[in-house]
Motif scaffolding. Structure first.
Motif, PDB file in Angstrom:
ATOM      1  N   ARG A 190     175.139 -35.197 -14.496  1.00  0.00           N
ATOM      2  CA  ARG A 190     175.023 -34.977 -13.042  1.00  0.00           C
ATOM      3  C   ARG A 190     176.388 -35.107 -12.373  1.00  0.00           C
ATOM      4  NH1 ARG A 190     170.314 -38.202 -13.582  1.00  0.00           N
ATOM      5  NH2 ARG A 190     171.457 -40.017 -12.804  1.00  0.00           N
ATOM      6  N   ASN A 191     177.156 -36.102 -12.788  1.00  0.00           N
ATOM      7  CA  ASN A 191     178.455 -36.333 -12.171  1.00  0.00           C
ATOM      8  C   ASN A 191     179.453 -35.230 -12.505  1.00  0.00           C
ATOM      9  OD1 ASN A 191     177.955 -38.731 -10.719  1.00  0.00           O
ATOM     10  ND2 ASN A 191     178.050 -39.919 -12.606  1.00  0.00           N
ATOM     11  N   VAL A 192     179.423 -34.774 -13.730  1.00  0.00           N
ATOM     12  CA  VAL A 192     180.313 -33.675 -14.103  1.00  0.00           C
ATOM     13  C   VAL A 192     179.983 -32.434 -13.271  1.00  0.00           C
ATOM     14  CG1 VAL A 192     180.918 -32.056 -15.949  1.00  0.00           C
ATOM     15  CG2 VAL A 192     180.815 -34.508 -16.424  1.00  0.00           C
ATOM     16  N   ASP A 193     178.701 -32.141 -13.135  1.00  0.00           N
ATOM     17  CA  ASP A 193     178.294 -30.974 -12.343  1.00  0.00           C
ATOM     18  C   ASP A 193     178.730 -31.114 -10.889  1.00  0.00           C
ATOM     19  OD1 ASP A 193     177.118 -29.873 -14.573  1.00  0.00           O
ATOM     20  OD2 ASP A 193     175.081 -30.516 -14.064  1.00  0.00           O
ATOM     21  N   ALA A 194     178.653 -32.341 -10.351  1.00  0.00           N
ATOM     22  CA  ALA A 194     178.999 -32.568  -8.945  1.00  0.00           C
ATOM     23  C   ALA A 194     180.502 -32.563  -8.708  1.00  0.00           C
ATOM     24  CB  ALA A 194     178.397 -33.892  -8.469  1.00  0.00           C
ATOM     25  N   LEU A 195     181.255 -33.065  -9.671  1.00  0.00           N
ATOM     26  CA  LEU A 195     182.694 -33.249  -9.463  1.00  0.00           C
ATOM     27  C   LEU A 195     183.548 -32.094  -9.988  1.00  0.00           C
ATOM     28  CD1 LEU A 195     182.886 -37.029 -10.423  1.00  0.00           C
ATOM     29  CD2 LEU A 195     182.995 -36.056  -8.120  1.00  0.00           C
ATOM     30  N   LEU A 196     182.995 -31.302 -10.887  1.00  0.00           N
ATOM     31  CA  LEU A 196     183.774 -30.224 -11.488  1.00  0.00           C
ATOM     32  C   LEU A 196     184.377 -29.258 -10.468  1.00  0.00           C
ATOM     33  CD1 LEU A 196     184.789 -28.893 -14.095  1.00  0.00           C
ATOM     34  CD2 LEU A 196     182.650 -27.567 -14.124  1.00  0.00           C
ATOM     35  N   PRO A 197     183.630 -28.842  -9.427  1.00  0.00           N
ATOM     36  CA  PRO A 197     184.232 -27.908  -8.467  1.00  0.00           C
ATOM     37  C   PRO A 197     185.501 -28.454  -7.812  1.00  0.00           C
ATOM     38  CG  PRO A 197     181.854 -27.988  -8.173  1.00  0.00           C
ATOM     39  CD  PRO A 197     182.197 -29.087  -9.120  1.00  0.00           C
ATOM     40  N   PHE A 198     185.558 -29.752  -7.600  1.00  0.00           N
ATOM     41  CA  PHE A 198     186.761 -30.367  -7.018  1.00  0.00           C
ATOM     42  C   PHE A 198     187.886 -30.419  -8.043  1.00  0.00           C
ATOM     43  CE2 PHE A 198     183.061 -32.068  -4.806  1.00  0.00           C
ATOM     44  CZ  PHE A 198     183.372 -31.770  -3.491  1.00  0.00           C
ATOM     45  N   ALA A 199     187.543 -30.839  -9.264  1.00  0.00           N
ATOM     46  CA  ALA A 199     188.552 -30.938 -10.318  1.00  0.00           C
ATOM     47  C   ALA A 199     189.168 -29.571 -10.620  1.00  0.00           C
ATOM     48  CB  ALA A 199     187.933 -31.539 -11.577  1.00  0.00           C
ATOM     49  N   GLU A 200     188.352 -28.538 -10.620  1.00  0.00           N
ATOM     50  CA  GLU A 200     188.857 -27.197 -10.909  1.00  0.00           C
ATOM     51  C   GLU A 200     189.822 -26.700  -9.833  1.00  0.00           C
ATOM     52  OE1 GLU A 200     185.387 -25.086 -13.591  1.00  0.00           O
ATOM     53  OE2 GLU A 200     185.164 -25.044 -11.416  1.00  0.00           O
TER      54      GLU A 200
END
Length: 208
Positions: free
Chosen positions: A23-33
Motif C-alpha cells: 500500500r505504501n509503495v503504491d501511495a508513495l511511488l508517484p512522488f518518488a518518480e
C-alpha cells in the motif's frame, strides 16, 4: 500512505507487513518518480521504507521509494549544503546539547547529518556513546522485559542524561528513546526538529 509496517515486522506479522508495504509503495511511488523526497521524523518508520520494504515488495518500484526516503535531519543537512538555512536564530553560540541517536538511525543512516544540522544551528554537540536506549519499541513496555530494558538504559544513556544540568537540551530522535529518558530520568527529551523550532528566531519553521 499508512503505517510503515514496523510494528507488524517487530511482532513477526510478515503477511500484514507485506500488505502495508505494498500500500505504501503504491501511495508513495508517484512522488518518488518525480524526485520528491519522502521525509519522516521517526527513524524506525522512515527507515523501514529504505531497509525492509524492498525486501517485502519485489521490484524496482519499492527500490525507487527506498531511494527517496529520508530522515528529516538528512533532508535538512542536504538542503543546508545546497543553500544555507537560517538555523541559528536565538541560539547562543556554543550552546551545548546532548544527542542520542536512534538504533535504526545509527545502523542505517548514521548520525552525521543530525550532528551537522545541530552544529549549524549553533550547538556544541555531545553524542552519547550508547547502544539501544533499552525501550526497543514495545519491548520495554512489556512486564517480562522491564528489568532488561532499564538495565540497558542504565549502561550509558540514562546516567549521561542525569549528568547534564537542566540548561542542556537532550535530543533523541526516536519516540521510544524519548519515552525511556522520561521514564528513567524525569527529563523531557526533544526531537531534533523541536529544538530547531525553539532555536529559530520566530520559534516556528526553519527558513532560508
Amino acid at each position: 500512505a499508512g503505517c510503515c509496517g514496523r510494528t507488524m515486522i517487530s511482532k513477526g506479522m510478515i503477511g500484514a507487513a507485506k500488505k502495508a508495504a505494498r500500500r505504501n509503495v503504491d501511495a508513495l511511488l508517484p512522488f518518488a518518480e518525480r524526485g520528491i523526497p519522502i521525509v519522516g521524523c521517526e527513524p524506525s518508520c522512515i527507515l523501514t521504507f529504505r531497509d525492509e520494504t524492498p525486501d517485502l515488495v519485489a521490484g524496482k518500484e519499492a527500490q525507487t521509494v527506498a531511494k527517496h526516503a529520508m530522515l528529516i535531519d538528512e533532508f535538512l543537512a542536504r538542503e543546508h549544503e545546497r543553500a544555507p538555512l537560517q538555523l541559528q536564530g536565538q541560539t547562543p553560540g556554543g550552546s551545548k546539547v546532548l544527542f542520542h541517536g536512534h538504533c535504526h538511525q545509527k545502523a542505517i543512516a548514521g548520525t552525521t547529518a543530525a550532528r551537522a544540522v545541530l552544529t549549524a544551528a549553533g550547538f556544541t554537540v555531545e553524542e552519547v556513546d550508547s547502544g539501544c536506549c533499552g525501550m526497543a519499541g514495545s519491548f520495554g513496555f512489556e512486564k517480562e522485559h522491564y528489568d532488561v530494558s532499564m538495565a540497558l538504559g542504565e549502561r550509558r544513556l540514562l546516567p549521561a542524561v542525569r549528568s547534564k544540568p537542566a540548561s542542556v537540551p537532550i535530543v533523541a530522535m526516536g519516540v521510544s528513546c524519548r519515552q525511556q529518558i522520561a521514564h528513567g530520568t524525569g527529563r523531557r527529551a526533544l526531537h531534533l526538529v523541536e529544538l530547531l523550532a525553539q532555536a529559530t528566531a520566530d520559534g516556528n519553521a526553519v527558513t532560508r
